[in-house]
Write an enzyme that holds these catalytic residues in place. Sequence first.
Site, PDB file in Angstrom:
ATOM      1  N   HIS A 200      -6.846  98.550 -21.672  1.00 19.53           N
ATOM      2  CA  HIS A 200      -8.309  98.659 -21.742  1.00 19.53           C
ATOM      3  C   HIS A 200      -8.990  98.754 -20.383  1.00 19.53           C
ATOM      4  CE1 HIS A 200      -9.943  94.487 -20.884  1.00 19.53           C
ATOM      5  NE2 HIS A 200      -8.688  94.166 -21.102  1.00 19.53           N
ATOM      6  N   CYS A 323     -13.377  86.815 -17.456  1.00 21.33           N
ATOM      7  CA  CYS A 323     -12.696  85.693 -18.112  1.00 21.33           C
ATOM      8  C   CYS A 323     -13.217  84.347 -17.644  1.00 21.33           C
ATOM      9  CB  CYS A 323     -11.194  85.749 -17.844  1.00 21.33           C
ATOM     10  SG  CYS A 323     -10.469  87.196 -18.553  1.00 21.33           S
TER      11      CYS A 323
HETATM   12  C1  PLP Z   1      -6.002  91.228 -12.525  1.00 24.18           C
HETATM   13  C2  PLP Z   1      -6.040  91.030 -13.995  1.00 24.18           C
HETATM   14  N1  PLP Z   1      -4.957  90.548 -14.618  1.00 24.18           N
HETATM   15  C3  PLP Z   1      -4.930  90.356 -15.949  1.00 24.18           C
HETATM   16  C4  PLP Z   1      -6.021  90.652 -16.733  1.00 24.18           C
HETATM   17  C5  PLP Z   1      -5.943  90.424 -18.215  1.00 24.18           C
HETATM   18  O1  PLP Z   1      -5.909  91.616 -18.925  1.00 24.18           O
HETATM   19  P1  PLP Z   1      -6.072  91.599 -20.519  1.00 24.18           P
HETATM   20  O2  PLP Z   1      -7.543  91.638 -20.778  1.00 24.18           O
HETATM   21  O3  PLP Z   1      -5.358  92.828 -20.989  1.00 24.18           O
HETATM   22  O4  PLP Z   1      -5.442  90.356 -21.015  1.00 24.18           O
HETATM   23  C6  PLP Z   1      -7.182  91.152 -16.121  1.00 24.18           C
HETATM   24  C7  PLP Z   1      -8.392  91.413 -16.937  1.00 24.18           C
HETATM   25  O5  PLP Z   1      -9.500  91.061 -16.562  1.00 24.18           O
HETATM   26  C8  PLP Z   1      -7.189  91.346 -14.724  1.00 24.18           C
HETATM   27  O6  PLP Z   1      -8.268  91.835 -14.090  1.00 24.18           O
END
Ligand code: PLP
Length: 379
Positions: A200, A323
Amino acid sequence: MIYLDYVATTPLAPEIKETYIKLLNKYFINADSAYAPGYEVSGLIEKSRSHIAKMLNVRSDEVLFTSCASEANNLAIKGTAFQYMNRGKHIITTAIEHSSVANSFKELADVFGFEVDYLHVNHQGALDLDELRHLIRDDTILVSTMYVNNEIGVINPIHEIASIIHAKNPKTKYHVDCVQALGKLPIVLDDIDLASFSAHKIFGLKGSGLLYKKHNTSLVPLINGGQQEFGLRGGTSNAASEIVFAKTMRLALEAREEHYAYVSKLNHYLRSELLKRPGIVINSPVENCSPFILSISIPHYKPEVLVHALETYDIYISTKSACSSKHTDVSHTLAAMHLDDEIAKSALRISFSHLTTQQEIDTFLKALDESLKNVKKQR
Ligand SMILES: Cc1ncc(COP(=O)(O)O)c(C=O)c1O
């Protein structure tokens, strides 16, 4: 709408949506069913896996589908830690990781008794590679660093890191979170043991991730179940998502250089416009930084207030990683950079894509100027 938060997620590319809907309509059969339509679905999944493997220049059996990059990070880190814990319980990561990495390490320390060392960064967000060299020991089983930081865009020298790790301890596994690098920077996995990706962030589906795992690296599965994903991740295959990932990746890789050059110009333009405005500080370094991300601080203005002020113009940026955006404390990345407290507290993240136009940047700048006039400064 002016969307300047492409690091949080991207809209679905129309051609991906079209293929996905077709797949959803046609292939509802369980890929593990032992009759012809089941074999057809599993055949398509394996075709996608092998296309992805070719694009990443790795083996097909080194590519695992997951539900997201957070899951891929959890599986890489905890799966490796559990697999090799008899060899040692020392693991290393950095102070600026995504929460899915940071909290996996925290759980390994708090619940499973692993010893974790966190690499420091300087004011520019750069890692201290000498510190890494000194920290690796005989009982170090895993090092995990991101490729591109999702808050300020700093690029880690992953191949230099790999050579330091493997020279000091050839048995130490190196995991790289490649989420913000895919479709933006070259991905070479020869010297990397594990790497995580998300669809995504590259105009693909949400709830769709990948883990690359080198053939000589073993993992303890976190989701026990059937034979799916070589027995390393149970659960009925999310066939349509997995099949369409190959196309998502192909589109991102084909346009990578063109998009990089285009976005670099936009980033440069916005940087130079922002520098004309006294009181605005740019946190993203000029060197070794992804042009897709620009972190700025406007001291004495509450970032959430500015985000909401811009929202009234239908403009969307963020304060920090999506997040952790609901926690009001300072971003852990900026805190780790030991910036002035006022700068760390007032950070905003603007992120671009090939869909961003210069006109959108101009409208954003105008709205930012007006918002700064209207919003009360905090003293
Ligand atoms: C550096 C990084 N790692 C991991 C993720 C997690 O991705 P996902 O939304 O597919 O769990 C993100 C998403 O914000 C990210 O920016």
